[in-house]
Scaffold this active site. Structure first.
Site, PDB file in Angstrom:
ATOM      1  CB  SER A  16      -0.897   0.033   1.237  1.00  0.00           C
ATOM      2  OG  SER A  16      -1.739  -1.086   1.260  1.00  0.00           O
TER       3      SER A  16
HETATM    4  N1  SAM Z   1      -0.681  -4.898   4.112  1.00  0.00           N
HETATM    5  C1  SAM Z   1       0.084  -4.740   2.897  1.00  0.00           C
HETATM    6  C2  SAM Z   1       1.138  -3.664   3.055  1.00  0.00           C
HETATM    7  O1  SAM Z   1       1.859  -3.752   4.032  1.00  0.00           O
HETATM    8  O2  SAM Z   1       1.270  -2.786   2.205  1.00  0.00           O
HETATM    9  C3  SAM Z   1      -0.768  -4.481   1.697  1.00  0.00           C
HETATM   10  C4  SAM Z   1      -1.342  -5.694   1.136  1.00  0.00           C
HETATM   11  S1  SAM Z   1      -2.107  -5.692  -0.414  1.00  0.00           S
HETATM   12  C5  SAM Z   1      -2.737  -4.105  -0.734  1.00  0.00           C
HETATM   13  C6  SAM Z   1      -3.532  -6.660  -0.034  1.00  0.00           C
HETATM   14  C7  SAM Z   1      -3.243  -8.089   0.340  1.00  0.00           C
HETATM   15  O3  SAM Z   1      -4.461  -8.744   0.680  1.00  0.00           O
HETATM   16  C8  SAM Z   1      -2.618  -8.934  -0.779  1.00  0.00           C
HETATM   17  O4  SAM Z   1      -1.392  -9.440  -0.350  1.00  0.00           O
HETATM   18  C9  SAM Z   1      -3.642 -10.051  -1.012  1.00  0.00           C
HETATM   19  O5  SAM Z   1      -3.056 -11.281  -1.345  1.00  0.00           O
HETATM   20  C10 SAM Z   1      -4.324 -10.095   0.335  1.00  0.00           C
HETATM   21  N2  SAM Z   1      -5.661 -10.706   0.356  1.00  0.00           N
HETATM   22  C11 SAM Z   1      -6.676 -10.621  -0.539  1.00  0.00           C
HETATM   23  N3  SAM Z   1      -7.735 -11.350  -0.118  1.00  0.00           N
HETATM   24  C12 SAM Z   1      -7.386 -11.899   1.082  1.00  0.00           C
HETATM   25  C13 SAM Z   1      -8.041 -12.739   2.021  1.00  0.00           C
HETATM   26  N4  SAM Z   1      -9.278 -13.177   1.841  1.00  0.00           N
HETATM   27  N5  SAM Z   1      -7.358 -13.094   3.135  1.00  0.00           N
HETATM   28  C14 SAM Z   1      -6.103 -12.673   3.364  1.00  0.00           C
HETATM   29  N6  SAM Z   1      -5.418 -11.889   2.495  1.00  0.00           N
HETATM   30  C15 SAM Z   1      -6.055 -11.506   1.383  1.00  0.00           C
END
Ligand code: SAM
Length: 218
Positions: A64
């Site tokens: 992010s």
């Molecule tokens: N927290 C991160 C950072 O430090 O910048 C950003 C993560 S990214 C924007 C969103 C994450 O959500 C991705 O890694 C994706 O794989 C994960 N994601 C999507 N659906 C999910 C779910 N149902 N359970 C857990 N993770 C999920």
């Protein structure tokens, strides 16, 4: 100047800009000053780590943008000692910032559905000495029952609605910060009270979709 000092200086300037633009609190600014975002970014993008933008982290996902991390941390009203659930670990940057704020007496439980990302996050967080972050592989749209209840919950991927298990796993008086929507997404701030939940909308945002039982279909 060695490379680490250059990154430190870039980080200092980025946080200074965020403080000015967002009127950041001391505790969020201090945490963001401490966490080396460049070490959470895959090597080819490392030099861009202190530009205020999302960056690719593999598996079609992103880290992010720093301003979004800062805004979500402020909306969560984090305090030392809190137990926090993060849904969507990515490579662990946001979890590290929250871990700095809740401190050693607090804890971050972070759920990631992509095993490779969870493994990378674990490795980075361990190397940096974050003992108060636990990374779990799974569908975070179902929350993480074994460690519930939580003082705070935040979701870093956009959901179709607020997943019911997250409300159930939140303490009374607790808060959830979650992006909701597909094409048009809004960041919701949810408070759980004795008699139900209260929802506020912070504003429009852009996140990758939450994929899972209470998310969107794969
Ligand atoms: N927290 C991160 C950072 O430090 O910048 C950003 C993560 S990214 C924007 C969103 C994450 O959500 C991705 O890694 C994706 O794989 C994960 N994601 C999507 N659906 C999910 C779910 N149902 N359970 C857990 N993770 C999920």
């Amino acid at each position: 100047m060695d490379e680490e000092k250059i990154y430190e200086e870039k980080r200092r300037r980025m946080v200074e800009r965020l403080v000015a633009e967002l009127n950041l609190s001391q505790k969020v600014a201090k945490a963001m000053l401490k966490v080396p975002r460049h070490l959470f970014v895959p090597f080819p993008y490392r030099k861009e780590a202190y530009i205020d933008t999302p960056l690719p982290i593999g598996s079609g996902q992103t880290i992010s943008a720093p301003h979004m991390v800062a805004i979500m941390c402020e909306l969560l009203k984090l305090e030392k000692g809190m137990k926090v659930l993060e849904v969507g670990t990515g490579r662990g940057y946001h979890a590290a910032v929250v871990a700095e704020i809740v401190g050693e007496m607090g804890m971050v439980v972070s759920v990631e559905r992509v095993p490779e990302l969870a493994e990378e996050a674990r490795k980075i967080l361990e190397e940096l000495g974050y003992r108060n972050v636990m990374v779990v592989v799974g569908d975070g749209s179902e929350g993480y029952e074994p460690e519930a209840p939580y003082d705070r919950i935040y979701v870093t991927a956009a959901a179709p609605d607020i997943p019911k298990p997250l409300i159930e796993q939140l303490k009374i008086g607790g808060r959830i910060v979650i992006p909701v929507g597909y094409d048009m997404q809004y960041l919701y701030v949810v408070e759980k009270q004795e008699d139900g939940i209260r929802k506020d909308i912070w504003g429009a945002v852009r996140f990758v979709p939450l994929v899972g039982k209470y998310g969107f279909q794969d």
